[in-house]
Design a protein around this motif. Sequence first.
Motif, PDB file in Angstrom:
ATOM      1  N   SER A  77       0.821  -1.213   0.000  1.00  0.00           N
ATOM      2  CA  SER A  77       0.000   0.000   0.000  1.00  0.00           C
ATOM      3  C   SER A  77       0.856   1.265   0.000  1.00  0.00           C
ATOM      4  CB  SER A  77      -0.938   0.009   1.211  1.00  0.00           C
ATOM      5  OG  SER A  77      -0.211   0.151   2.416  1.00  0.00           O
ATOM      6  N   ASN A  78       2.159   1.110   0.295  1.00  0.00           N
ATOM      7  CA  ASN A  78       3.079   2.251   0.291  1.00  0.00           C
ATOM      8  C   ASN A  78       3.999   2.261  -0.925  1.00  0.00           C
ATOM      9  OD1 ASN A  78       3.173   4.068   2.952  1.00  0.00           O
ATOM     10  ND2 ASN A  78       2.518   2.006   3.527  1.00  0.00           N
ATOM     11  N   GLY A  79       3.643   1.522  -1.974  1.00  0.00           N
ATOM     12  CA  GLY A  79       4.354   1.625  -3.239  1.00  0.00           C
ATOM     13  C   GLY A  79       5.408   0.587  -3.518  1.00  0.00           C
ATOM     14  N   PHE A  80       5.519  -0.445  -2.679  1.00  0.00           N
ATOM     15  CA  PHE A  80       6.545  -1.468  -2.873  1.00  0.00           C
ATOM     16  C   PHE A  80       5.970  -2.721  -3.525  1.00  0.00           C
ATOM     17  CE2 PHE A  80       8.181   1.038   0.636  1.00  0.00           C
ATOM     18  CZ  PHE A  80       9.540   1.093   0.405  1.00  0.00           C
ATOM     19  N   ASN A  81       6.717  -3.291  -4.477  1.00  0.00           N
ATOM     20  CA  ASN A  81       6.506  -4.684  -4.840  1.00  0.00           C
ATOM     21  C   ASN A  81       7.083  -5.521  -3.699  1.00  0.00           C
ATOM     22  OD1 ASN A  81       5.488  -3.825  -7.301  1.00  0.00           O
ATOM     23  ND2 ASN A  81       7.413  -4.130  -8.390  1.00  0.00           N
ATOM     24  N   ALA A  82       6.672  -6.783  -3.592  1.00  0.00           N
ATOM     25  CA  ALA A  82       7.092  -7.543  -2.419  1.00  0.00           C
ATOM     26  C   ALA A  82       7.518  -8.962  -2.761  1.00  0.00           C
ATOM     27  CB  ALA A  82       5.970  -7.577  -1.383  1.00  0.00           C
ATOM     28  N   VAL A  83       8.553  -9.404  -2.036  1.00  0.00           N
ATOM     29  CA  VAL A  83       9.008 -10.793  -2.066  1.00  0.00           C
ATOM     30  C   VAL A  83       8.559 -11.434  -0.766  1.00  0.00           C
ATOM     31  CG1 VAL A  83      10.976 -12.346  -2.241  1.00  0.00           C
ATOM     32  CG2 VAL A  83      11.033 -10.132  -3.419  1.00  0.00           C
ATOM     33  N   LEU A  84       7.768 -12.492  -0.870  1.00  0.00           N
ATOM     34  CA  LEU A  84       7.246 -13.180   0.307  1.00  0.00           C
ATOM     35  C   LEU A  84       8.053 -14.442   0.557  1.00  0.00           C
ATOM     36  CD1 LEU A  84       4.758 -11.628  -1.140  1.00  0.00           C
ATOM     37  CD2 LEU A  84       3.331 -13.069   0.312  1.00  0.00           C
ATOM     38  N   GLN A  94      -1.188 -18.919  -2.671  1.00  0.00           N
ATOM     39  CA  GLN A  94      -2.565 -18.470  -2.432  1.00  0.00           C
ATOM     40  C   GLN A  94      -2.580 -17.039  -1.915  1.00  0.00           C
ATOM     41  OE1 GLN A  94      -5.488 -19.921  -3.192  1.00  0.00           O
ATOM     42  NE2 GLN A  94      -6.448 -18.034  -2.466  1.00  0.00           N
ATOM     43  N   ILE A  95      -1.636 -16.717  -1.042  1.00  0.00           N
ATOM     44  CA  ILE A  95      -1.552 -15.355  -0.511  1.00  0.00           C
ATOM     45  C   ILE A  95      -1.237 -14.369  -1.629  1.00  0.00           C
ATOM     46  CG2 ILE A  95      -0.208 -13.831   1.005  1.00  0.00           C
ATOM     47  CD1 ILE A  95       0.131 -16.290   2.855  1.00  0.00           C
ATOM     48  N   VAL A  96      -0.350 -14.757  -2.546  1.00  0.00           N
ATOM     49  CA  VAL A  96      -0.001 -13.883  -3.671  1.00  0.00           C
ATOM     50  C   VAL A  96      -1.231 -13.591  -4.527  1.00  0.00           C
ATOM     51  CG1 VAL A  96       1.250 -13.806  -5.864  1.00  0.00           C
ATOM     52  CG2 VAL A  96       2.450 -14.431  -3.763  1.00  0.00           C
ATOM     53  N   LEU A  97      -2.058 -14.609  -4.761  1.00  0.00           N
ATOM     54  CA  LEU A  97      -3.285 -14.390  -5.536  1.00  0.00           C
ATOM     55  C   LEU A  97      -4.195 -13.365  -4.855  1.00  0.00           C
ATOM     56  CD1 LEU A  97      -4.192 -18.043  -6.630  1.00  0.00           C
ATOM     57  CD2 LEU A  97      -3.252 -16.212  -8.060  1.00  0.00           C
ATOM     58  N   GLU A  98      -4.299 -13.470  -3.538  1.00  0.00           N
ATOM     59  CA  GLU A  98      -5.128 -12.523  -2.783  1.00  0.00           C
ATOM     60  C   GLU A  98      -4.529 -11.116  -2.827  1.00  0.00           C
ATOM     61  OE1 GLU A  98      -5.467 -14.193   1.099  1.00  0.00           O
ATOM     62  OE2 GLU A  98      -6.412 -16.043   0.386  1.00  0.00           O
ATOM     63  N   SER A 102      -5.936  -7.397  -4.340  1.00  0.00           N
ATOM     64  CA  SER A 102      -5.992  -6.170  -3.545  1.00  0.00           C
ATOM     65  C   SER A 102      -5.095  -5.076  -4.101  1.00  0.00           C
ATOM     66  CB  SER A 102      -5.589  -6.472  -2.096  1.00  0.00           C
ATOM     67  OG  SER A 102      -6.443  -7.423  -1.510  1.00  0.00           O
ATOM     68  N   PHE A 103      -3.961  -5.483  -4.703  1.00  0.00           N
ATOM     69  CA  PHE A 103      -2.983  -4.513  -5.203  1.00  0.00           C
ATOM     70  C   PHE A 103      -2.592  -4.878  -6.644  1.00  0.00           C
ATOM     71  CE2 PHE A 103      -2.359  -5.075  -0.615  1.00  0.00           C
ATOM     72  CZ  PHE A 103      -2.545  -3.772  -0.162  1.00  0.00           C
ATOM     73  N   PRO A 104      -3.502  -4.677  -7.599  1.00  0.00           N
ATOM     74  CA  PRO A 104      -3.233  -5.093  -8.981  1.00  0.00           C
ATOM     75  C   PRO A 104      -2.054  -4.363  -9.622  1.00  0.00           C
ATOM     76  CG  PRO A 104      -5.216  -3.743  -8.850  1.00  0.00           C
ATOM     77  CD  PRO A 104      -4.832  -4.069  -7.446  1.00  0.00           C
ATOM     78  N   GLU A 105      -1.685  -3.223  -9.076  1.00  0.00           N
ATOM     79  CA  GLU A 105      -0.570  -2.459  -9.654  1.00  0.00           C
ATOM     80  C   GLU A 105       0.784  -2.923  -9.121  1.00  0.00           C
ATOM     81  OE1 GLU A 105      -1.779  -0.241  -5.889  1.00  0.00           O
ATOM     82  OE2 GLU A 105      -2.652  -1.570  -7.409  1.00  0.00           O
ATOM     83  N   ARG A 106       0.798  -3.866  -8.191  1.00  0.00           N
ATOM     84  CA  ARG A 106       2.040  -4.352  -7.599  1.00  0.00           C
ATOM     85  C   ARG A 106       2.419  -5.728  -8.157  1.00  0.00           C
ATOM     86  NH1 ARG A 106       2.426   0.201  -6.756  1.00  0.00           N
ATOM     87  NH2 ARG A 106       1.617   1.291  -4.926  1.00  0.00           N
ATOM     88  N   SER A 107       3.698  -6.057  -8.010  1.00  0.00           N
ATOM     89  CA  SER A 107       4.193  -7.384  -8.391  1.00  0.00           C
ATOM     90  C   SER A 107       4.662  -8.112  -7.139  1.00  0.00           C
ATOM     91  CB  SER A 107       5.352  -7.261  -9.384  1.00  0.00           C
ATOM     92  OG  SER A 107       4.927  -6.651 -10.583  1.00  0.00           O
ATOM     93  N   PHE A 108       4.585  -9.438  -7.163  1.00  0.00           N
ATOM     94  CA  PHE A 108       4.953 -10.234  -5.995  1.00  0.00           C
ATOM     95  C   PHE A 108       5.775 -11.444  -6.434  1.00  0.00           C
ATOM     96  CE2 PHE A 108       0.994  -8.039  -5.107  1.00  0.00           C
ATOM     97  CZ  PHE A 108       1.271  -7.425  -3.894  1.00  0.00           C
ATOM     98  N   LYS A 109       6.744 -11.790  -5.626  1.00  0.00           N
ATOM     99  CA  LYS A 109       7.555 -12.986  -5.831  1.00  0.00           C
ATOM    100  C   LYS A 109       7.498 -13.845  -4.572  1.00  0.00           C
ATOM    101  CE  LYS A 109      11.103 -11.043  -8.959  1.00  0.00           C
ATOM    102  NZ  LYS A 109      11.128 -12.083  -9.997  1.00  0.00           N
TER     103      LYS A 109
END
Length: 339
Positions: A77-84, A94-98, A102-109
């Motif tokens: 929510s503060n502008g970061f893509n995230a590595v989980l 499953q968490i990444v899908l959720e 919530s944050f379609p403009e972000r990327s996740f690894k």
Amino acid sequence: MAADIAHVFVPSTLLSAIGFLTTISIAIKTALLFRTYACSSKLSRYAHISRDGGPPWAMVTGASDGIGRAFVQELASNGFNAVLHGRNHEKLSQIVLELQDSFPERSFKVIVADANNVACANCLKTPRNENSSNTAPVDFAAIKKALDGINLTVLINNVGGTPAVPVFVPLKDKAEVWITENVSLNALFPLHLTRALLPSLIKNAPALLINVSSMADQGLPLLSTYSASKQFLMTLTNALRLEMAMEGSDVEVLGIRVGRVTNVAGYKEPPSFFVPDTKTFVTAALAHAGHGRGIVVGYWAHALQYLMVSLMPPWVADKIRMSVMRQNEEWELKTKKEA
């Protein structure tokens, strides 16, 4: 007569002076507490694009649930893509899908690694942990390689905790493998991960490294291994903070000490004055970013608890700690019998 007056006068003066100094000390500590928790976050300082235009990334260990998952949501929510990071690929996916919903403009690894299995922490082990995908030691070089292409500006070493029930166990009754796993989880894994990723943080500076500890790091009976390994992490935090200053590297190293938080694994009670939920706690913790505070209690009400205990005589504080831990042990035994 003069001797009697002196005998009365000197002690009363000393008592007055001690009382005055104590009052001043309490007032200063209270004022500093309010000042510390009144400042706004400077997290945006670390949400910068790279020289080639790459977006900022943050890595959070132990991101499957609880505080770690809340960190990911707050960072996104503060502008970061995230590595989980976690040890269960299916759960992380499953968490990444959720999160993407919530944050379609972000990327996740996703990074899958069992923090209990730092080499050679697995040397004593038999394959007994059903939550682990395997018993191979963590490959930190592979983790580093997987993240080489991103603009990593934040690393949060959140993973940690105690093994499954029983939690409250005297040191003499703990198995060698139990101790080895717990030290791996709370101390060795964040140490080696920091060593592996620190060059990237320095290269992508300004950057932020947060090590998440516990208010138990002062030493609690029946949690000796957990307490000691969390204190290790805070000592590392302070040493590394000074190293970065000596080298002139613009990497803030921040230690966050955590009190009781609800909506985490094993504790799902309604939030209260001294027990915030994960979102409230994480928002408060990230508000300390950018202020160069070194090590701080993350949430203001926990800091108030810590202040009250610090004003007690040591023997009183010790009795309270022992009483609380004895109650925890009795509660755990009662819960086990009722299960």
